[in-house]
Design a protein around this motif. Structure first.
Motif, short mmCIF file in Angstrom:
data_model
loop_
_atom_site.label_atom_id
_atom_site.label_comp_id
_atom_site.label_asym_id
_atom_site.label_seq_id
_atom_site.Cartn_x
_atom_site.Cartn_y
_atom_site.Cartn_z
N HIS A 1 0.74 -1.50 -0.21
CA HIS A 1 -0.10 -0.24 -0.09
C HIS A 1 0.84 1.08 -0.27
O HIS A 1 0.17 2.04 -0.31
N ASP A 2 2.01 1.05 -0.21
CA ASP A 2 2.91 1.80 -0.06
C ASP A 2 3.07 3.20 -1.76
O ASP A 2 3.49 2.57 -2.66
N TYR A 3 2.39 4.13 -1.57
CA TYR A 3 2.27 5.40 -2.45
C TYR A 3 2.82 6.48 -1.85
O TYR A 3 2.90 7.38 -2.60
N THR A 4 3.75 6.43 -0.89
CA THR A 4 4.56 7.46 -0.79
C THR A 4 5.79 7.76 -1.41
O THR A 4 6.54 8.56 -2.47
N THR A 5 6.38 5.80 -1.61
CA THR A 5 7.60 5.16 -2.11
C THR A 5 7.19 4.24 -3.29
O THR A 5 7.37 3.21 -2.66
N PRO A 6 6.40 4.47 -3.77
CA PRO A 6 5.25 3.40 -4.32
C PRO A 6 6.85 1.69 -4.70
O PRO A 6 7.74 2.10 -5.40
N SER A 7 5.92 0.89 -4.10
CA SER A 7 6.92 -0.61 -4.75
C SER A 7 6.86 -0.85 -5.77
O SER A 7 7.71 -1.84 -6.22
N ARG A 8 5.56 -0.58 -7.15
CA ARG A 8 6.01 -1.63 -8.12
C ARG A 8 7.68 -1.22 -8.87
O ARG A 8 7.85 -2.44 -9.61
N PRO A 9 7.92 -0.04 -9.12
CA PRO A 9 8.87 0.65 -9.69
C PRO A 9 10.32 -0.53 -8.86
O PRO A 9 11.51 -0.49 -9.65
N VAL A 10 10.34 -0.88 -8.12
CA VAL A 10 11.39 -0.96 -7.25
C VAL A 10 11.18 -2.46 -7.87
O VAL A 10 12.07 -3.81 -7.00
N ALA A 11 9.75 -3.53 -7.27
CA ALA A 11 9.47 -5.01 -7.89
C ALA A 11 10.09 -5.03 -9.03
O ALA A 11 11.10 -6.11 -9.68
N ASP A 12 9.69 -4.00 -10.14
CA ASP A 12 10.33 -3.69 -11.68
C ASP A 12 11.86 -4.18 -11.47
O ASP A 12 12.35 -4.35 -12.51
#
Length: 371
Positions: free
Chosen positions: A307-318
């Motif tokens: 649920h992190d939209y402060t530093t969103p997680s999807r770019p990190v997962a990619d």
């Protein structure tokens, strides 16, 4: 000054109640004493120390805690750039200390380190490169002082920018790099967080939020200063992108009042540090981009808040899916946003013990666990 602005870059929102102690602040003194006694390390093999270390030309404050000096050192690099985790670490850190020697560091212009120096003299030194240099100097000091070849480096939020730079520049000193609230490319993060908040506001029919967010368009634009990041953070926080299922993070800031490591004066310094550092770092924010870091020489573990939209997680997962590393692992935290260590402390501990500690043990730093 906007209250959200005080820690917007860290990607924390710092209400006034969190940084200005109430008139009856002495009412917390007994509770701090109780926490202090509960936290006290009495094992003869243990370590519980506070150091003021000369780093980067100024005095910087660290605490070092653990049940066994033979355990690997874990250095926690906090967000901010002036939002120390030291005063809230008592809420989650004690179990870590069975498996690691944990170092909390108040960075340049943060909390107790700010109080140990002349703020006017520190102000011109606020630069991303200087923080990275500080981290490298501190790691070297820890290696020498505690007789370790390497450390585990945990970077949280703003601290993950420092952590990724150290990973790229000094991998030989790291058993592993652990990212929490990881930043890969700030401008992409800002866009994702903005879209999340605007979509949630429209879905809810929140005309105030929609109006304030649409007034920022195009967001993030060329510059996040001038209150723009504040307005975005206000609604990201409201819609659970900072603490999952909550519209604020007051629990985190209120916990600081019970810290045995922090006086009320130390807590007041957090706001001053944020004021000193925020715009200076935002002015350099365009230089942060780890998308081109395609190969690293140390293990990488990412703790991703769903649920992190402060530093969103999807770019990190990619990023971690694509990076070439000697070891890599991702753990998703389904009930966390930006504060996995506090929101899901058990899952955080298990990840560190099961995925990270064995990397240090395999390198000869600490004994393998036995049932």
């Amino acid at each position: 000054m906007s209250l959200v602005r005080l820690c917007a870059l860290a990607l924390l929102a710092l209400p006034l109640s969190a940084v200005a102690a109430p008139p009856d602040d002495d009412a917390y003194a007994e509770a701090r004493g109780i926490v202090d006694d509960l936290q006290r390390i009495v094992a003869p093999t243990g370590v519980q120390e506070t150091h003021t270390v000369r780093i980067g030309g100024i005095d910087q404050v660290i605490t070092v805690r653990g049940m066994d000096r033979a355990n690997p050192i874990l250095l926690y690099v906090h967000g901010g750039p002036a939002a120390p985790m030291m005063p809230a670490s008592w809420t989650f850190q004690k179990p870590w200390e069975d498996y690691f020697t944990v170092v909390q560091w108040d960075q340049r212009a943060a909390g107790r380190t700010l109080r140990a120096n002349d703020a006017d003299a520190v102000a011109p030194t606020i630069a991303i490169d200087r923080y990275v240099g500080d981290a490298i100097e501190l790691i070297d000091w820890l290696r020498t002082t505690y007789g370790k070849r390497k450390v585990i480096l945990v970077g949280h939020s703003w601290g993950s920018v420092i952590g990724m730079r150290v990973l790229a520049e000094k991998p030989e000193w790291l058993h592993a790099y652990v990212g929490i609230g990881q930043i890969i490319h700030p401008w992409s993060d800002e866009t994702i967080g903005y879209t999340h908040a605007l979509d949630a506001a429209r879905s809810e029919g929140n005309a105030t939020a929609v109006g304030e967010l649409e007034a920022l368009a195009p967001y993030p634009g060329a510059d996040l200063r001038g209150g723009r990041i504040d307005a975005q953070r206000k609604w990201v926080i409201h819609y659970g992108g900072h603490s999952a299922y909550r519209d604020n993070s007051d629990y985190y800031f209120r916990a600081q009042r019970l810290s045995p490591d922090y006086t009320p004066e130390d807590r007041r310094a957090i706001a001053a540090g944020s004021t000193l550092t925020l715009d200076r770092i935002l002015g350099q924010w365009r230089s942060v981009d780890f998308r081109g870091l395609q190969r690293v020489q140390a293990p990488v573990v990412m703790l991703l808040g769903r649920h992190d939209y402060t530093t969103p997680s999807r770019p990190v997962a990619d990023w971690i899916a694509a990076v070439d590393a000697p070891f890599k692992h991702t753990t998703w935290f389904e009930h966390s946003a930006h504060f996995a260590p506090i929101e899901e402390p058990g899952r955080t501990l298990m990840t560190l013990v099961q995925r990270v500690r064995p990397l240090a043990v395999a390198a000869g730093d600490g004994a393998a666990l036995v049932d």
